[in-house]
Design a protein around this motif. Structure first.
Motif, PDB file in Angstrom:
ATOM      1  N   ASP A 440     -20.612  60.010  68.720  1.00 23.60           N
ATOM      2  CA  ASP A 440     -19.646  59.050  68.192  1.00 23.60           C
ATOM      3  C   ASP A 440     -19.607  59.097  66.670  1.00 23.60           C
ATOM      4  OD1 ASP A 440     -19.131  58.256  70.748  1.00 23.60           O
ATOM      5  OD2 ASP A 440     -20.432  56.501  70.704  1.00 23.60           O
ATOM      6  N   GLY A 441     -18.368  59.162  66.149  1.00 25.33           N
ATOM      7  CA  GLY A 441     -18.180  59.113  64.704  1.00 25.33           C
ATOM      8  C   GLY A 441     -18.371  60.430  63.993  1.00 25.33           C
ATOM      9  N   VAL A 442     -18.675  61.513  64.721  1.00 24.74           N
ATOM     10  CA  VAL A 442     -18.899  62.810  64.081  1.00 24.74           C
ATOM     11  C   VAL A 442     -17.620  63.631  64.143  1.00 24.74           C
ATOM     12  CG1 VAL A 442     -20.194  64.967  64.146  1.00 24.74           C
ATOM     13  CG2 VAL A 442     -21.332  62.806  64.661  1.00 24.74           C
ATOM     14  N   GLY A 443     -17.184  64.126  63.020  1.00 29.57           N
ATOM     15  CA  GLY A 443     -16.052  65.039  62.956  1.00 29.57           C
ATOM     16  C   GLY A 443     -16.482  66.304  62.245  1.00 29.57           C
ATOM     17  N   SER A 444     -15.814  66.623  61.161  1.00 34.95           N
ATOM     18  CA  SER A 444     -16.259  67.749  60.358  1.00 34.95           C
ATOM     19  C   SER A 444     -17.441  67.323  59.501  1.00 34.95           C
ATOM     20  CB  SER A 444     -15.116  68.257  59.473  1.00 34.95           C
ATOM     21  OG  SER A 444     -14.691  67.239  58.582  1.00 34.95           O
ATOM     22  N   LEU A 445     -18.214  68.315  59.053  1.00 34.91           N
ATOM     23  CA  LEU A 445     -19.412  68.085  58.259  1.00 34.91           C
ATOM     24  C   LEU A 445     -19.274  68.789  56.919  1.00 34.91           C
ATOM     25  CD1 LEU A 445     -22.038  68.863  61.058  1.00 34.91           C
ATOM     26  CD2 LEU A 445     -21.254  66.605  60.338  1.00 34.91           C
ATOM     27  N   PRO A 446     -20.121  68.446  55.949  1.00 33.58           N
ATOM     28  CA  PRO A 446     -20.136  69.244  54.714  1.00 33.58           C
ATOM     29  C   PRO A 446     -20.390  70.710  55.047  1.00 33.58           C
ATOM     30  CG  PRO A 446     -21.426  67.242  54.438  1.00 33.58           C
ATOM     31  CD  PRO A 446     -21.078  67.325  55.894  1.00 33.58           C
ATOM     32  N   SER A 447     -19.717  71.602  54.353  1.00 37.43           N
ATOM     33  CA  SER A 447     -19.826  73.033  54.654  1.00 37.43           C
ATOM     34  C   SER A 447     -21.271  73.493  54.623  1.00 37.43           C
ATOM     35  CB  SER A 447     -19.014  73.845  53.650  1.00 37.43           C
ATOM     36  OG  SER A 447     -17.636  73.662  53.853  1.00 37.43           O
ATOM     37  N   GLN A 448     -21.635  74.311  55.617  1.00 37.64           N
ATOM     38  CA  GLN A 448     -22.946  74.945  55.670  1.00 37.64           C
ATOM     39  C   GLN A 448     -22.764  76.423  55.944  1.00 37.64           C
ATOM     40  OE1 GLN A 448     -25.751  73.157  58.346  1.00 37.64           O
ATOM     41  NE2 GLN A 448     -25.840  71.222  57.227  1.00 37.64           N
ATOM     42  N   GLY A 449     -23.800  77.203  55.593  1.00 39.89           N
ATOM     43  CA  GLY A 449     -23.757  78.631  55.852  1.00 39.89           C
ATOM     44  C   GLY A 449     -23.754  78.928  57.341  1.00 39.89           C
ATOM     45  N   LEU A 450     -23.170  80.060  57.707  1.00 35.16           N
ATOM     46  CA  LEU A 450     -23.107  80.507  59.097  1.00 35.16           C
ATOM     47  C   LEU A 450     -23.762  81.880  59.229  1.00 35.16           C
ATOM     48  CD1 LEU A 450     -19.396  79.539  59.905  1.00 35.16           C
ATOM     49  CD2 LEU A 450     -21.443  78.396  60.772  1.00 35.16           C
ATOM     50  N   THR A 451     -24.270  82.162  60.417  1.00 36.31           N
ATOM     51  CA  THR A 451     -24.844  83.464  60.714  1.00 36.31           C
ATOM     52  C   THR A 451     -24.178  84.046  61.956  1.00 36.31           C
ATOM     53  OG1 THR A 451     -26.569  82.623  62.186  1.00 36.31           O
ATOM     54  CG2 THR A 451     -27.107  82.753  59.842  1.00 36.31           C
ATOM     55  N   ARG A 452     -24.361  85.334  62.127  1.00 33.72           N
ATOM     56  CA  ARG A 452     -23.997  85.974  63.389  1.00 33.72           C
ATOM     57  C   ARG A 452     -24.815  85.334  64.499  1.00 33.72           C
ATOM     58  NH1 ARG A 452     -23.279  92.312  64.331  1.00 33.72           N
ATOM     59  NH2 ARG A 452     -23.208  92.277  62.067  1.00 33.72           N
ATOM     60  N   GLY A 453     -24.148  84.892  65.557  1.00 33.54           N
ATOM     61  CA  GLY A 453     -24.841  84.242  66.664  1.00 33.54           C
ATOM     62  C   GLY A 453     -24.789  82.734  66.631  1.00 33.54           C
ATOM     63  N   ALA A 454     -24.310  82.141  65.534  1.00 35.50           N
ATOM     64  CA  ALA A 454     -24.194  80.686  65.472  1.00 35.50           C
ATOM     65  C   ALA A 454     -23.193  80.206  66.518  1.00 35.50           C
ATOM     66  CB  ALA A 454     -23.752  80.251  64.083  1.00 35.50           C
ATOM     67  N   VAL A 455     -23.537  79.143  67.242  1.00 32.83           N
ATOM     68  CA  VAL A 455     -22.655  78.549  68.250  1.00 32.83           C
ATOM     69  C   VAL A 455     -22.071  77.276  67.631  1.00 32.83           C
ATOM     70  CG1 VAL A 455     -22.448  77.681  70.606  1.00 32.83           C
ATOM     71  CG2 VAL A 455     -24.117  79.482  70.078  1.00 32.83           C
ATOM     72  N   GLN A 456     -20.819  77.346  67.246  1.00 27.31           N
ATOM     73  CA  GLN A 456     -20.168  76.227  66.565  1.00 27.31           C
ATOM     74  C   GLN A 456     -19.337  75.422  67.555  1.00 27.31           C
ATOM     75  OE1 GLN A 456     -16.696  76.645  63.774  1.00 27.31           O
ATOM     76  NE2 GLN A 456     -18.248  76.271  62.207  1.00 27.31           N
ATOM     77  N   LEU A 457     -19.280  74.116  67.306  1.00 32.04           N
ATOM     78  CA  LEU A 457     -18.532  73.220  68.182  1.00 32.04           C
ATOM     79  C   LEU A 457     -17.345  72.637  67.413  1.00 32.04           C
ATOM     80  CD1 LEU A 457     -18.357  71.907  70.950  1.00 32.04           C
ATOM     81  CD2 LEU A 457     -19.799  70.048  70.088  1.00 32.04           C
ATOM     82  N   PRO A 458     -16.144  73.198  67.606  1.00 33.23           N
ATOM     83  CA  PRO A 458     -14.963  72.661  66.940  1.00 33.23           C
ATOM     84  C   PRO A 458     -14.464  71.410  67.663  1.00 33.23           C
ATOM     85  CG  PRO A 458     -14.376  74.576  68.253  1.00 33.23           C
ATOM     86  CD  PRO A 458     -15.869  74.405  68.374  1.00 33.23           C
ATOM     87  N   PRO A 459     -13.448  70.727  67.117  1.00 33.08           N
ATOM     88  CA  PRO A 459     -13.009  69.458  67.707  1.00 33.08           C
ATOM     89  C   PRO A 459     -12.572  69.553  69.161  1.00 33.08           C
ATOM     90  CG  PRO A 459     -12.129  69.698  65.494  1.00 33.08           C
ATOM     91  CD  PRO A 459     -12.783  70.998  65.830  1.00 33.08           C
ATOM     92  N   GLY A 460     -12.057  70.707  69.616  1.00 34.14           N
ATOM     93  CA  GLY A 460     -11.601  70.823  70.991  1.00 34.14           C
ATOM     94  C   GLY A 460     -12.712  70.781  72.017  1.00 34.14           C
ATOM     95  N   GLY A 461     -13.969  70.980  71.599  1.00 31.94           N
ATOM     96  CA  GLY A 461     -15.095  70.887  72.518  1.00 31.94           C
ATOM     97  C   GLY A 461     -15.476  72.176  73.203  1.00 31.94           C
ATOM     98  N   GLU A 462     -14.756  73.288  72.939  1.00 25.79           N
ATOM     99  CA  GLU A 462     -15.107  74.578  73.520  1.00 25.79           C
ATOM    100  C   GLU A 462     -15.918  75.373  72.503  1.00 25.79           C
ATOM    101  OE1 GLU A 462     -11.545  75.461  76.715  1.00 25.79           O
ATOM    102  OE2 GLU A 462     -11.327  76.281  74.685  1.00 25.79           O
ATOM    103  N   PRO A 463     -17.182  75.679  72.800  1.00 27.66           N
ATOM    104  CA  PRO A 463     -18.049  76.344  71.821  1.00 27.66           C
ATOM    105  C   PRO A 463     -17.524  77.722  71.429  1.00 27.66           C
ATOM    106  CG  PRO A 463     -19.310  75.480  73.683  1.00 27.66           C
ATOM    107  CD  PRO A 463     -17.868  75.404  74.062  1.00 27.66           C
ATOM    108  N   VAL A 464     -17.829  78.127  70.205  1.00 30.45           N
ATOM    109  CA  VAL A 464     -17.486  79.446  69.688  1.00 30.45           C
ATOM    110  C   VAL A 464     -18.766  80.132  69.247  1.00 30.45           C
ATOM    111  CG1 VAL A 464     -16.262  80.736  67.907  1.00 30.45           C
ATOM    112  CG2 VAL A 464     -15.192  78.730  68.937  1.00 30.45           C
ATOM    113  N   ILE A 465     -19.004  81.353  69.762  1.00 30.37           N
ATOM    114  CA  ILE A 465     -20.143  82.162  69.323  1.00 30.37           C
ATOM    115  C   ILE A 465     -19.635  83.115  68.246  1.00 30.37           C
ATOM    116  CG2 ILE A 465     -21.898  83.829  69.989  1.00 30.37           C
ATOM    117  CD1 ILE A 465     -21.761  82.760  72.817  1.00 30.37           C
ATOM    118  N   PHE A 466     -20.172  82.988  67.041  1.00 27.72           N
ATOM    119  CA  PHE A 466     -19.719  83.850  65.952  1.00 27.72           C
ATOM    120  C   PHE A 466     -20.348  85.226  66.060  1.00 27.72           C
ATOM    121  CE2 PHE A 466     -18.637  79.862  63.558  1.00 27.72           C
ATOM    122  CZ  PHE A 466     -17.264  80.129  63.510  1.00 27.72           C
ATOM    123  N   LEU A 467     -19.525  86.247  65.767  1.00 26.27           N
ATOM    124  CA  LEU A 467     -19.958  87.640  65.866  1.00 26.27           C
ATOM    125  C   LEU A 467     -19.936  88.294  64.478  1.00 26.27           C
ATOM    126  CD1 LEU A 467     -18.128  88.495  69.214  1.00 26.27           C
ATOM    127  CD2 LEU A 467     -20.513  87.801  68.878  1.00 26.27           C
TER     128      LEU A 467
END
Length: 503
Positions: A440-467
């Motif tokens: 609850d109450g969580v949307g976007s966050l302050p920018s953080q670094g990303l790596t290959r393999g990071a599993v990000q959760l965008p607003p739609g709720g479908e995870p993205v695995i970065f390559l």
């Protein structure tokens, strides 16, 4: 500082927030200067510094080494100040004035009256997040992003200002334009705005600053391969260009690094990361201009030399005048054509990899193009065939560790059989078949670094695995990180395959 593992090959260092981000800038500079063991890239962001390390690096020892650093004040950094001339006629200038309670002239005066500081790089090479300006200019992003923002547009978002180095989509509030050259590979360094630099905007003109100094690069190498057909996509790839994340440039490189290394070992190249051809779903046809030895690895694309079938994960001789052709593989996405001597495309920032997100590196291969191959190494191949498994056509399991924001997700990331969606490319793979909810109450966050393999959760709720071609930074929660060794397997997963993420 608080340092926590970010998967099994990175360390995320959180810094106490300060108004202008100087603590992050100073820490990132100290990490780069210290040449920390195993660290290949330093990624500063809004309140964090991400240290991306080689697999097997002792993250506990790295944490101790970071804790022992003594960051110097930002004012002591040896970075030139930059002046950027701006014409303040942006389409959002009136909206910014209304949102801040200022007049348009007062917005311009505020933007030019206070020096800014380059805090970190962003979504494109040369894009810099600028902090420390007039606090009255803190405005939200546009509710609806523009599909195209012209190069040179000067914008505001949150407490940041920035200049778009090239035409791209964007949601910042645009208040002006400049002709400043933010990124040019013929300039050293290529980025006009580097972390720690002071930036001053000047109103009334849009002169060119940071003019590039072109350097001629005549290509005198003899072609060894003529490209006849490429299939959906064929790229030159090596192990990428680490070390440029602070300028907005990711590492890129082969999507399946293990396949590239295996192919180079088979042909006995001196460098396991020598450039090869990465072929998406087959369809490549090349004509040899001289006798060559190649190895095919990764997705098992049926291959022929002048119509004669040849093996996968094996040494293949291709004589001058013969054609090597790849069909569509029954499983996996990417096949690697590794040539004895290595592909010698023009290197960019020390790498021959094509980064599909940033556009840096050699252009995708096209019919009619030619490729050069380096001299044969002294060592001879020791084996004819490597008995290794090919990418599976059925369900795939990937091992994960908790991400820095694991506690912000509500749902069963590890208890769901996901499906690789059609939104899959070298940047990342979206998982369908379920959704995760934000706390609850969580949307976007302050920018953080990303790596290959990071599993990000965008607003739609479908995870993205970065390559391989993932963004350098991002503002959505990273709820898990795929084990580094398993990211290569993820790069071979086809749309429609089942995927299980297991702790």
């Amino acid at each position: 500082m608080r340092a926590t593992p970010y998967g099994d090959a990175a360390l995320l260092v959180e810094v106490d927030a300060d108004e202008d981000g100087d603590r992050v800038i100073a820490l990132a500079q100290a990490c780069r200067a210290a040449d920390l063991p195993g660290v290949r890239d330093v990624v500063p962001a809004a309140r964090t510094v991400l240290l991306v390390a080689e697999p097997g690096t002792d993250l506990g020892g790295l944490r101790a080494a970071v804790s022992a650093l003594d960051p110097q004040p930002v004012d002591a950094l040896d970075v030139d100040a930059v002046e950027i001339p701006v014409v303040y006629d942006g389409p959002d200038l009136a909206d910014v004035a209304e949102a801040t309670g200022l007049t348009a002239d007062e917005v311009v005066a505020a933007h030019t009256g206070t020096p800014w500081r380059v805090a970190f790089g962003g979504f494109a090479p040369g894009f810099a997040y600028l902090t420390g300006g007039d606090a009255r200019l803190t405005v939200p992003r546009r509710e609806k992003s523009r599909t195209t923002v012209p190069a040179g547009s000067v914008g505001l978002a949150g407490g940041y200002s920035g200049v778009y180095p090239r035409s791209s989509p964007g949601g910042w509030q645009l208040i002006g334009r400049t002709d400043a050259v933010l990124w040019d590979l013929d300039r050293d360094p290529p980025a006009l705005l580097r972390p720690g630099a002071e930036v001053r905007f000047v109103a009334g003109r849009a002169d060119r600053v940071g003019e590039p100094r072109p350097r001629a690069r005549p290509d005198t190498r003899d072609p060894a391969l003529d490209i006849r057909e490429t299939g959906p996509l064929a790229l030159a790839q090596d192990l990428g260009r680490p070390g440029y994340a602070a300028l907005g440039v990711g590492r890129s490189g082969a999507a399946d690094r293990a396949a590239l290394r295996l192919g180079n070992r088979l042909v006995a190249n001196d460098d396991e990361g020598a450039a090869a051809i990465e072929v998406l779903l087959g369809g490549l046809a090349v004509l040899a201009r001289r006798d060559l030895t190649v190895a095919l690895t990764g997705a098992p694309a049926p291959a022929t030399v002048d119509g004669r079938p040849v093996g996968h994960h094996a040494l293949v001789g291709v004589r001058a005048g013969q054609e090597l052709r790849l069909g569509p593989p029954p499983s996996g996405l990417r096949t690697y054509v590794c040539v004895r001597g290595g592909i010698e495309a023009e290197p960019v920032l020390g790498s021959r990899s094509t980064d599909t997100l940033s556009g840096i590196g050699p252009a995708p291969l096209e019919p009619g193009a030619s490729l050069s191959v380096g001299p044969e190494p002294r060592a001879f191949p020791l084996v004819d065939v490597a008995p290794v498994p090919v990418p599976p056509a059925g369900p795939v399991t990937l091992r994960i560790r908790p991400g820095p924001h694991a506690d912000l997700a509500r749902g069963d990331l590890a208890d769901t059989w996901w499906e690789a969606s059609g939104e899959t490319d070298r940047v990342g793979m979206r998982l369908a078949g379920g959704t995760l909810e934000m706390a609850d109450g969580v949307g976007s966050l302050p920018s953080q670094g990303l790596t290959r393999g990071a599993v990000q959760l965008p607003p739609g709720g479908e995870p993205v695995i970065f390559l391989a071609d993932h963004p350098v930074t991002g503002g959505y929660p990273v709820v898990a990180v795929v084990a580094d060794a398993d990211v290569d397997r993820a790069a071979q997963i086809r749309p429609g395959q089942s995927v299980r993420l297991i702790p």
